[in-house]
Design a protein around this motif. Structure first.
Motif, PDB file in Angstrom:
ATOM      1  N   SER A   1       0.869  -1.169   0.000  1.00 45.72           N
ATOM      2  CA  SER A   1       0.000   0.000   0.000  1.00 45.72           C
ATOM      3  C   SER A   1       0.911   1.225   0.000  1.00 45.72           C
ATOM      4  O   SER A   1       2.128   1.084   0.145  1.00 45.72           O
ATOM      5  CB  SER A   1      -0.903  -0.012   1.237  1.00 45.72           C
ATOM      6  N   PRO A   2       0.360   2.415  -0.129  1.00 51.12           N
ATOM      7  CA  PRO A   2       1.215   3.609  -0.092  1.00 51.12           C
ATOM      8  C   PRO A   2       1.942   3.795   1.240  1.00 51.12           C
ATOM      9  O   PRO A   2       2.964   4.463   1.295  1.00 51.12           O
ATOM     10  CB  PRO A   2       0.229   4.759  -0.335  1.00 51.12           C
ATOM     11  N   SER A   3       1.433   3.164   2.324  1.00 52.23           N
ATOM     12  CA  SER A   3       2.039   3.390   3.639  1.00 52.23           C
ATOM     13  C   SER A   3       2.812   2.194   4.192  1.00 52.23           C
ATOM     14  O   SER A   3       3.502   2.328   5.197  1.00 52.23           O
ATOM     15  CB  SER A   3       0.973   3.800   4.646  1.00 52.23           C
ATOM     16  N   SER A   4       2.694   1.011   3.569  1.00 52.88           N
ATOM     17  CA  SER A   4       3.441  -0.155   4.078  1.00 52.88           C
ATOM     18  C   SER A   4       3.491  -1.260   3.045  1.00 52.88           C
ATOM     19  O   SER A   4       2.744  -1.262   2.067  1.00 52.88           O
ATOM     20  CB  SER A   4       2.790  -0.690   5.353  1.00 52.88           C
ATOM     21  N   LEU A   5       4.402  -2.187   3.288  1.00 55.41           N
ATOM     22  CA  LEU A   5       4.434  -3.413   2.497  1.00 55.41           C
ATOM     23  C   LEU A   5       4.712  -4.563   3.438  1.00 55.41           C
ATOM     24  O   LEU A   5       5.304  -4.393   4.497  1.00 55.41           O
ATOM     25  CB  LEU A   5       5.439  -3.349   1.343  1.00 55.41           C
ATOM     26  N   THR A   6       4.224  -5.735   3.060  1.00 55.69           N
ATOM     27  CA  THR A   6       4.421  -6.930   3.875  1.00 55.69           C
ATOM     28  C   THR A   6       5.267  -7.897   3.080  1.00 55.69           C
ATOM     29  O   THR A   6       4.996  -8.155   1.904  1.00 55.69           O
ATOM     30  CB  THR A   6       3.071  -7.583   4.243  1.00 55.69           C
ATOM     31  N   LEU A   7       6.311  -8.415   3.733  1.00 56.22           N
ATOM     32  CA  LEU A   7       7.214  -9.375   3.108  1.00 56.22           C
ATOM     33  C   LEU A   7       7.066 -10.729   3.771  1.00 56.22           C
ATOM     34  O   LEU A   7       7.012 -10.821   4.999  1.00 56.22           O
ATOM     35  CB  LEU A   7       8.670  -8.916   3.257  1.00 56.22           C
ATOM     36  N   HIS A   8       7.024 -11.774   2.964  1.00 59.45           N
ATOM     37  CA  HIS A   8       7.089 -13.149   3.462  1.00 59.45           C
ATOM     38  C   HIS A   8       8.538 -13.578   3.254  1.00 59.45           C
ATOM     39  O   HIS A   8       8.992 -13.704   2.117  1.00 59.45           O
ATOM     40  CB  HIS A   8       6.132 -14.057   2.706  1.00 59.45           C
TER      41      HIS A   8
ATOM     42  N   GLY B   1       4.135 -10.584  -5.160  1.00 59.24           N
ATOM     43  CA  GLY B   1       4.883 -11.615  -5.866  1.00 59.24           C
ATOM     44  C   GLY B   1       6.297 -11.200  -6.225  1.00 59.24           C
ATOM     45  O   GLY B   1       7.132 -12.043  -6.540  1.00 59.24           O
ATOM     46  N   ALA B   2       6.579  -9.903  -6.168  1.00 57.29           N
ATOM     47  CA  ALA B   2       7.934  -9.423  -6.435  1.00 57.29           C
ATOM     48  C   ALA B   2       8.806  -9.709  -5.213  1.00 57.29           C
ATOM     49  O   ALA B   2       8.305  -9.912  -4.110  1.00 57.29           O
ATOM     50  CB  ALA B   2       7.913  -7.924  -6.721  1.00 57.29           C
TER      51      ALA B   2
ATOM     52  N   ILE C   1      11.118  -7.339  -9.960  1.00 58.01           N
ATOM     53  CA  ILE C   1       9.867  -7.863 -10.501  1.00 58.01           C
ATOM     54  C   ILE C   1      10.221  -8.844 -11.618  1.00 58.01           C
ATOM     55  O   ILE C   1      10.839  -8.456 -12.604  1.00 58.01           O
ATOM     56  CB  ILE C   1       8.965  -6.739 -11.039  1.00 58.01           C
ATOM     57  N   PRO C   2       9.831 -10.119 -11.459  1.00 58.78           N
ATOM     58  CA  PRO C   2      10.135 -11.089 -12.502  1.00 58.78           C
ATOM     59  C   PRO C   2       9.350 -10.777 -13.780  1.00 58.78           C
ATOM     60  O   PRO C   2       8.252 -10.204 -13.717  1.00 58.78           O
ATOM     61  CB  PRO C   2       9.716 -12.432 -11.904  1.00 58.78           C
ATOM     62  N   PRO C   3       9.896 -11.145 -14.945  1.00 55.37           N
ATOM     63  CA  PRO C   3       9.235 -10.837 -16.223  1.00 55.37           C
ATOM     64  C   PRO C   3       7.781 -11.292 -16.282  1.00 55.37           C
ATOM     65  O   PRO C   3       6.935 -10.613 -16.860  1.00 55.37           O
ATOM     66  CB  PRO C   3      10.082 -11.573 -17.259  1.00 55.37           C
ATOM     67  N   ARG C   4       7.457 -12.415 -15.648  1.00 54.20           N
ATOM     68  CA  ARG C   4       6.083 -12.920 -15.718  1.00 54.20           C
ATOM     69  C   ARG C   4       5.084 -11.998 -15.037  1.00 54.20           C
ATOM     70  O   ARG C   4       3.890 -12.033 -15.327  1.00 54.20           O
ATOM     71  CB  ARG C   4       5.993 -14.324 -15.118  1.00 54.20           C
TER      72      ARG C   4
END
Length: 124
Positions: free
Chosen positions: A55-62, A94-95, A114-117
């Protein structure tokens, strides 16, 4: 106060250049580097994982170790996408992303691969 912020910013850039994420051991997911500026301790926090939400204010990483981390983003967060300047809106689920934070604050830098797919898919 602005001198401290400038010193911390310069130190983080110097440390980022001195210890690029690519030079960390294979399979790393989280690293903390302690350093001092004018005898004041600081911590550079690096995280790497697959983006599960953005989102504009955060990202979640696995992360590869199975943990999830939510990283705050600020309006001045620098985003690099596949080696080129980008924007927070370019971050896609997914990136793979690597983040740099100082002292638990919002990310100063987000490096996104970001992978090509995924390149042709609409942003979410």
């Amino acid at each position: 106060m602005w001198k401290l912020l400038l010193a911390v910013s310069i130190a983080s850039l110097a440390l980022a250049g001195a210890v690029p994420a690519e030079n960390l051991p294979a399979g790393w997911t989280h690293a903390e580097i302690n350093y001092s500026v004018n005898h004041v301790p600081h911590t550079l926090v690096l995280d790497r994982g697959k983006v599960t939400a953005a989102s504009p204010s955060s990202l979640t990483l696995h992360e590869a170790d199975g943990s999830s981390v939510q990283v705050a983003l600020a309006p001045d967060t620098q985003v690099v996408v596949n080696g080129h300047p980008g924007q927070v809106t370019d971050i896609r689920r997914g990136a793979t992303a690597t983040t740099q934070r100082i002292d638990g604050g919002p990310a100063r830098l987000v490096n996104v691969k970001i992978p090509p797919r995924l390149l042709h898919l609409p942003r979410r």
